[in-house]
Enzyme design. Structure first.
Site, PDB file in Angstrom:
ATOM      1  N   ASP A   8       0.789  -1.235   0.000  1.00  0.00           N
ATOM      2  CA  ASP A   8       0.000   0.000   0.000  1.00  0.00           C
ATOM      3  C   ASP A   8       0.825   1.291   0.000  1.00  0.00           C
ATOM      4  O   ASP A   8       1.453   1.628   1.015  1.00  0.00           O
ATOM      5  CB  ASP A   8      -0.930   0.021   1.221  1.00  0.00           C
ATOM      6  CG  ASP A   8      -1.602  -1.323   1.481  1.00  0.00           C
ATOM      7  OD1 ASP A   8      -1.048  -2.368   1.082  1.00  0.00           O
ATOM      8  OD2 ASP A   8      -2.666  -1.317   2.116  1.00  0.00           O
ATOM      9  N   GLU A  39      -4.314   2.085  -2.994  1.00  0.00           N
ATOM     10  CA  GLU A  39      -5.560   2.670  -2.472  1.00  0.00           C
ATOM     11  C   GLU A  39      -5.362   3.840  -1.513  1.00  0.00           C
ATOM     12  O   GLU A  39      -6.321   4.527  -1.192  1.00  0.00           O
ATOM     13  CB  GLU A  39      -6.418   1.583  -1.808  1.00  0.00           C
ATOM     14  CG  GLU A  39      -5.902   1.153  -0.453  1.00  0.00           C
ATOM     15  CD  GLU A  39      -7.036   0.747   0.467  1.00  0.00           C
ATOM     16  OE1 GLU A  39      -8.180   0.674   0.034  1.00  0.00           O
ATOM     17  OE2 GLU A  39      -6.750   0.518   1.650  1.00  0.00           O
ATOM     18  N   ASN A  40      -4.134   4.047  -1.049  1.00  0.00           N
ATOM     19  CA  ASN A  40      -3.875   5.196  -0.166  1.00  0.00           C
ATOM     20  C   ASN A  40      -2.898   6.179  -0.815  1.00  0.00           C
ATOM     21  O   ASN A  40      -2.281   6.988  -0.126  1.00  0.00           O
ATOM     22  CB  ASN A  40      -3.279   4.731   1.170  1.00  0.00           C
ATOM     23  CG  ASN A  40      -4.159   3.728   1.890  1.00  0.00           C
ATOM     24  OD1 ASN A  40      -3.776   2.582   2.099  1.00  0.00           O
ATOM     25  ND2 ASN A  40      -5.357   4.148   2.266  1.00  0.00           N
ATOM     26  N   ASN A  67     -10.630  -1.028   0.669  1.00  0.00           N
ATOM     27  CA  ASN A  67     -11.737  -0.265   1.256  1.00  0.00           C
ATOM     28  C   ASN A  67     -11.690   1.225   0.913  1.00  0.00           C
ATOM     29  O   ASN A  67     -12.685   1.928   1.065  1.00  0.00           O
ATOM     30  CB  ASN A  67     -11.766  -0.449   2.776  1.00  0.00           C
ATOM     31  CG  ASN A  67     -10.452  -0.123   3.432  1.00  0.00           C
ATOM     32  OD1 ASN A  67      -9.406  -0.625   3.018  1.00  0.00           O
ATOM     33  ND2 ASN A  67     -10.474   0.707   4.451  1.00  0.00           N
ATOM     34  N   HIS A  68     -10.524   1.707   0.455  1.00  0.00           N
ATOM     35  CA  HIS A  68     -10.427   3.120   0.057  1.00  0.00           C
ATOM     36  C   HIS A  68     -10.523   3.319  -1.457  1.00  0.00           C
ATOM     37  O   HIS A  68     -10.186   4.389  -1.962  1.00  0.00           O
ATOM     38  CB  HIS A  68      -9.113   3.724   0.563  1.00  0.00           C
ATOM     39  CG  HIS A  68      -9.075   3.907   2.058  1.00  0.00           C
ATOM     40  ND1 HIS A  68      -9.838   4.845   2.718  1.00  0.00           N
ATOM     41  CD2 HIS A  68      -8.388   3.243   3.020  1.00  0.00           C
ATOM     42  CE1 HIS A  68      -9.611   4.770   4.023  1.00  0.00           C
ATOM     43  NE2 HIS A  68      -8.739   3.793   4.244  1.00  0.00           N
ATOM     44  N   HIS A 178      -3.386  -3.911   3.587  1.00  0.00           N
ATOM     45  CA  HIS A 178      -4.321  -3.128   4.421  1.00  0.00           C
ATOM     46  C   HIS A 178      -3.780  -2.787   5.813  1.00  0.00           C
ATOM     47  O   HIS A 178      -4.074  -1.713   6.317  1.00  0.00           O
ATOM     48  CB  HIS A 178      -5.691  -3.807   4.563  1.00  0.00           C
ATOM     49  CG  HIS A 178      -6.666  -3.054   5.433  1.00  0.00           C
ATOM     50  ND1 HIS A 178      -7.195  -1.828   5.063  1.00  0.00           N
ATOM     51  CD2 HIS A 178      -7.196  -3.336   6.647  1.00  0.00           C
ATOM     52  CE1 HIS A 178      -8.019  -1.405   6.023  1.00  0.00           C
ATOM     53  NE2 HIS A 178      -8.033  -2.294   6.998  1.00  0.00           N
ATOM     54  N   HIS A 180      -0.713  -2.209   6.775  1.00  0.00           N
ATOM     55  CA  HIS A 180       0.404  -1.257   6.678  1.00  0.00           C
ATOM     56  C   HIS A 180       1.614  -1.629   7.528  1.00  0.00           C
ATOM     57  O   HIS A 180       2.447  -0.773   7.816  1.00  0.00           O
ATOM     58  CB  HIS A 180      -0.057   0.184   6.990  1.00  0.00           C
ATOM     59  CG  HIS A 180      -0.954   0.750   5.949  1.00  0.00           C
ATOM     60  ND1 HIS A 180      -1.209   2.101   5.817  1.00  0.00           N
ATOM     61  CD2 HIS A 180      -1.667   0.164   4.952  1.00  0.00           C
ATOM     62  CE1 HIS A 180      -2.031   2.308   4.813  1.00  0.00           C
ATOM     63  NE2 HIS A 180      -2.340   1.151   4.279  1.00  0.00           N
TER      64      HIS A 180
HETATM   65 FE   FE2 Z   1      -7.186  -0.537   3.324  1.00  0.00          FE
END
Ligand code: FE2
Length: 277
Positions: A8, A39-40, A67-68, A178, A180
């Site tokens: 991520d 996603e981040n 989820n993002h 997710h 991290h």
């Molecule tokens: Fe996530």
């Protein structure tokens, strides 16, 4: 065939190290296919089309999310015209974008990438196990795909490990995202699938999950939010999982993490070093 998954990307720090290092890694270690969880990447929340393009230009063949995925609302539109972009496959039917796609690797092989999201301590999407089962029935390894990479974006390590064993022998790698934080449980499962519970983030580890640490610490202390979360901008670490597979079977023959730069101990996969240009 040589695969790399990068965990991520958080904000500019994460984007910068990917843009600085990835082209050289691909060249030096002859990487055939690269997947990045993005996603981040846009200020910690979601991904924009121009950031997606930057990651593709740096060498990403596919960019997964979680989820993002929709934090930047444009993603609901550009997901339809950007084949590199994937969102979790177990969203309800009718949601834009794709959760799986078949790509061409640099060596000419076909690589299926599947992005799925866990349900433990996460939004309750459709069953990720059923979704993966269906996808792999439609596109089994050795038939339409020479390699299969699964990004399982989930909170609970138990759910990730269960997914690893559920898919063991049917895919080249199952890598978690997710949380991290990189785990030290990378290994090849009994039937040949490379596995790691979490690849870790690519960003500044002098932070809380890649975000500037003051606000998260304050929120834990006071239960009041006093400002927005902003990505930490210190020296970044690039984190991922490297997998070499047997071209004939698609199964893993070697796997080790990649950690480069910043505050974590450096680790270049030993099987990369042996074959470096
Ligand atoms: Fe996530």
């Amino acid at each position: 065939m040589r695969l790399l998954f990068i965990g991520d990307i958080v904000g500019r720090a994460g984007r910068t190290i990917v843009q600085d290092k990835l082209p050289n890694l691909i060249e030096r270690y002859q990487l055939d296919f690269v997947v990045i969880n993005g996603e981040n990447s846009a200020g910690g929340f979601g991904i924009t089309e121009s950031i997606l393009q930057d990651l593709i230009d740096a060498g990403a063949d596919a960019v997964t999310t979680g989820n993002h995925a929709w934090d930047q609302r444009d993603a609901l539109v550009f997901c339809e015209r950007q084949p590199a972009f994937l969102r979790p496959i177990n969203y309800p039917s009718g949601v834009p974008g794709k959760g799986a796609n078949l790509y061409h690797a640099r060596n000419g092989a076909s690589v299926l990438v599947v992005n799925a999201m866990g349900r433990v301590y996460m939004d309750p999407l459709d069953c990720p196990f059923n979704a993966l089962d269906k996808e792999l029935d439609a596109c089994p390894m050795g038939d339409f795909a020479d390699a299969i990479i699964v990004d399982f974006h989930a909170e609970a390590t138990s759910e990730k490990q269960a997914m690893g064993y559920f898919l063991d022998g049917r895919v080249s790698m199952v890598v978690g995202t997710h949380t991290h934080a990189p785990t030290a449980d990378h290994r090849i499962l009994p039937h040949g699938t490379a596995y790691m519970s979490d690849a870790g983030m690519t960003g500044d580890y002098d932070s809380v999950l890649g975000m500037d640490k003051d606000e998260p610490v304050q929120r834990f202390l006071r239960k009041i939010s006093s400002s927005r979360y902003t990505p930490a901008l210190g020296e970044p670490t690039l984190c991922g999982l490297a997998v070499d597979i047997d071209d004939a079977t698609g199964l893993a023959i070697a796997t080790e993490p990649l950690r480069l730069g910043g505050h974590l101990s450096r680790h270049i996969p030993s099987f990369w070093e042996k074959s470096a240009n």
